[in-house]
Design a protein around this motif. Structure first.
Motif, PDB file in Angstrom:
ATOM      1  N   THR A  73       0.690  -1.167   0.089  1.00 14.35           N
ATOM      2  CA  THR A  73      -0.136  -0.021  -0.008  1.00 14.35           C
ATOM      3  C   THR A  73       0.961   1.052  -0.048  1.00 14.35           C
ATOM      4  OG1 THR A  73      -0.519  -0.500   2.456  1.00 14.35           O
ATOM      5  CG2 THR A  73      -2.233  -0.645   0.913  1.00 14.35           C
ATOM      6  N   ALA A  74       1.948   1.073   0.462  1.00 12.92           N
ATOM      7  CA  ALA A  74       2.792   2.453   0.696  1.00 12.92           C
ATOM      8  C   ALA A  74       4.114   2.407  -0.273  1.00 12.92           C
ATOM      9  CB  ALA A  74       3.388   2.495   1.953  1.00 12.92           C
ATOM     10  N   VAL A  75       3.885   1.394  -1.351  1.00 14.25           N
ATOM     11  CA  VAL A  75       4.823   1.237  -2.275  1.00 14.25           C
ATOM     12  C   VAL A  75       4.500   2.323  -3.414  1.00 14.25           C
ATOM     13  CG1 VAL A  75       6.207  -0.272  -3.978  1.00 14.25           C
ATOM     14  CG2 VAL A  75       5.766  -0.905  -1.671  1.00 14.25           C
ATOM     15  N   PRO A  76       5.346   3.207  -3.959  1.00 11.97           N
ATOM     16  CA  PRO A  76       5.063   3.951  -5.253  1.00 11.97           C
ATOM     17  C   PRO A  76       5.115   3.001  -6.511  1.00 11.97           C
ATOM     18  CG  PRO A  76       6.656   4.941  -4.097  1.00 11.97           C
ATOM     19  CD  PRO A  76       6.604   3.586  -3.258  1.00 11.97           C
ATOM     20  N   LEU A  77       4.075   2.836  -7.109  1.00 13.01           N
ATOM     21  CA  LEU A  77       3.976   2.332  -8.445  1.00 13.01           C
ATOM     22  C   LEU A  77       3.727   3.308  -9.732  1.00 13.01           C
ATOM     23  CD1 LEU A  77       1.330  -0.697  -7.179  1.00 13.01           C
ATOM     24  CD2 LEU A  77       3.849  -0.644  -7.215  1.00 13.01           C
ATOM     25  N   PHE A  78       4.374   2.780 -10.788  1.00  4.24           N
ATOM     26  CA  PHE A  78       3.892   3.659 -11.987  1.00  4.24           C
ATOM     27  C   PHE A  78       4.182   2.717 -13.275  1.00  4.24           C
ATOM     28  CE2 PHE A  78       5.954   5.960 -15.487  1.00  4.24           C
ATOM     29  CZ  PHE A  78       4.953   7.333 -15.241  1.00  4.24           C
ATOM     30  N   CYS A  79       3.324   3.287 -14.206  1.00  2.50           N
ATOM     31  CA  CYS A  79       3.102   2.240 -15.585  1.00  2.50           C
ATOM     32  C   CYS A  79       3.172   3.360 -16.524  1.00  2.50           C
ATOM     33  CB  CYS A  79       1.676   1.653 -15.459  1.00  2.50           C
ATOM     34  SG  CYS A  79       1.450   0.512 -16.772  1.00  2.50           S
ATOM     35  N   SER A  80       3.797   2.787 -17.567  1.00  2.00           N
ATOM     36  CA  SER A  80       3.915   3.521 -18.869  1.00  2.00           C
ATOM     37  C   SER A  80       3.808   2.494 -20.007  1.00  2.00           C
ATOM     38  CB  SER A  80       5.222   4.427 -18.809  1.00  2.00           C
ATOM     39  OG  SER A  80       6.186   3.515 -18.919  1.00  2.00           O
TER      40      SER A  80
END
Length: 126
Positions: A73-80
């Protein structure tokens, strides 16, 4: 114990359905975390890319909805979106996990699953 920054790669082939994306992204991440003894509090970020034929669900959303074995829940996630390359493998989710590991951790285990082993056969048998 001293920690150092490390990066791990992963890739998995999926079907373009929310269920397949969720199941396979969680499997790939669970394998990355387990094989490398990763703890949620040590993760800096997790970045995904997807091929342009994946349109039903963002893998970051899939990971948050599914079970990857850690509380992220506290992990920064990113998608491209992955750059389109003619003849490239379709329906692939790739991951780049940046995390702190114990200084003594010499071996890294990258994870390629469900057909994505063809992308990096040099990592597939580890």
């Amino acid at each position: 114990m001293e920690k150092r920054l490390a990066a791990f790669r992963g890739a998995v082939c999926v079907e373009n359905t929310p269920e397949s994306i969720t199941e396979n992204v969680c499997l790939m991440c669970r394998e990355l975390f387990t094989r490398n003894s990763i703890k949620a509090e040590d993760i800096v970020s997790l970045q995904f890319t997807i091929t342009n034929d994946i349109t039903k669900l963002n893998p970051a959303t899939a990971l948050r909805r599914g079970d990857c074995g850690l509380d992220i829940t506290a992990v920064p996630l990113f998608c491209s979106q992955e750059a389109f390359i003619e003849g490239g493998m379709p329906l692939v989710v790739r991951a780049l996990l940046t995390t702190y590991v114990d200084e003594s951790s010499a071996e890294r285990h990258n994870v390629y699953l469900n057909g994505a082993e063809k992308l990096r056969p040099d990592f597939s048998n580890r």
